[in-house]
Design an enzyme around this catalytic site. Sequence first.
Site, short mmCIF file in Angstrom:
data_model
loop_
_atom_site.label_atom_id
_atom_site.label_comp_id
_atom_site.label_asym_id
_atom_site.label_seq_id
_atom_site.Cartn_x
_atom_site.Cartn_y
_atom_site.Cartn_z
N ARG A 8 69.94 40.27 16.91
CA ARG A 8 70.58 38.86 16.56
C ARG A 8 72.13 38.87 15.88
NH1 ARG A 8 68.30 34.09 16.15
NH2 ARG A 8 66.24 34.01 17.02
N ARG A 10 69.27 39.82 11.39
CA ARG A 10 68.23 39.63 10.27
C ARG A 10 67.11 40.54 10.51
NH1 ARG A 10 66.12 33.74 12.79
NH2 ARG A 10 68.36 33.47 12.53
N GLU A 69 66.78 42.53 23.66
CA GLU A 69 67.03 41.15 23.78
C GLU A 69 68.17 40.94 23.10
OE1 GLU A 69 63.99 39.00 21.75
OE2 GLU A 69 62.49 39.37 23.24
N HIS A 103 56.51 34.82 24.01
CA HIS A 103 56.71 33.99 22.61
C HIS A 103 55.43 33.32 22.15
CE1 HIS A 103 58.87 31.95 19.38
NE2 HIS A 103 59.88 32.67 19.94
N GLY A 104 55.18 33.65 20.85
CA GLY A 104 53.98 32.94 20.21
C GLY A 104 52.78 33.40 20.74
N GLU A 109 62.10 35.66 32.23
CA GLU A 109 60.71 35.47 31.20
C GLU A 109 60.56 34.19 30.84
OE1 GLU A 109 60.58 38.56 28.25
OE2 GLU A 109 59.72 37.46 26.79
N THR A 167 63.46 32.38 18.51
CA THR A 167 64.22 31.82 19.92
C THR A 167 63.53 30.32 20.10
OG1 THR A 167 64.56 34.13 20.17
CG2 THR A 167 65.03 32.33 21.81
N HIS A 183 55.45 38.77 16.92
CA HIS A 183 55.01 38.34 15.40
C HIS A 183 53.63 38.27 15.36
CE1 HIS A 183 54.31 35.21 12.54
NE2 HIS A 183 55.37 35.71 11.88
N HIS A 220 65.15 42.82 19.47
CA HIS A 220 66.40 41.56 19.69
C HIS A 220 67.09 41.80 18.43
CE1 HIS A 220 67.26 36.73 19.55
NE2 HIS A 220 68.29 37.39 19.77
N HIS A 274 59.69 42.51 13.54
CA HIS A 274 59.26 41.84 12.62
C HIS A 274 58.94 42.95 11.37
CE1 HIS A 274 60.25 37.99 13.48
NE2 HIS A 274 59.62 37.77 14.44
N ASN A 334 57.08 43.73 20.76
CA ASN A 334 58.19 43.47 19.89
C ASN A 334 58.26 43.91 18.37
OD1 ASN A 334 60.04 41.83 18.40
ND2 ASN A 334 60.51 40.80 20.03
#
Length: 247
Positions: free
Chosen positions: A48, A52, A73, A197-198, A154, A104, A220, A46, A13, A10
């Site tokens: 958004r 952002r 996404e 995620h994370g 997911e 998210t 991230h 993603h 960022h 992803n």
Amino acid sequence: MADRLRLGVNIDHVATLRNARGGALPDPVRAARVAEEAGADGITAHLREDRRHIRDADIDAIMAAITIPLNFEMAATDEMQRIALAHKPHAACIVPERREERTTEGGLEVAGDEARLDAYIAPLRDAGIRVSLFIAADPAQIAAAARIGAPVIELHTGAYCDFHAEGDVAARDAELQRLIDGARRAADLGLEVHMGHGLCYDTVGPVAALPEVAELNIGHFLIGEAVFVGLPRAIARMREAMDAARG
Ligand code: PXP
């Protein structure tokens, strides 16, 4: 066991950093290219509602720059559906989205919104886009995802990773067990299982080891790590951690 566990990188960022200065650098398209060269199996981005990080023009540019699939996404809104149908990415992951959240935060409410989501994903599926639903490892959500004919789910690994970071081992292990049970339940229902995620080097192993999991989407942590070691090394090390766990 799913075939080779795929890594979706992803790159949101990189765009976050670009947007902080308002110019063109660092370029998320370059990040997508570098990620592909470093062994990513897909690129995730993603778009958004508030733009952002990734912006509309990035989508075409990323798709033109890579040969691996784009996992787009998106929130389940009319605007995003129009954009997805115009670009026809390989995959679309439907995520919940609230403007005030930093990332998210929870999974999509599929069970309580089945009829709408069923109608919502139908044109995406008809356009040949592989639809996935980003949900918590909750039996009711998994069953609802299967009922509306989403080929992929997911599972949200955020709570598992948060508890790990807080050092709450009992809560982390309970979350991991939920993910394990959810992955098995989903696979039994014929769903392809992704997770994300994370995730970081410390948390990726136990989920990468699950035979039902076909893909991990990680952003991230990799972009943060890239600040210190570069994106290719960060991705290569994640790949090694995934392969080691997969055995
Ligand atoms: N998967 C989904 C569905 C997401 O929404 C995100 C965050 O955009 C990720 C994976 C990647 O999460 P992280 O950036 O924390 O690795």
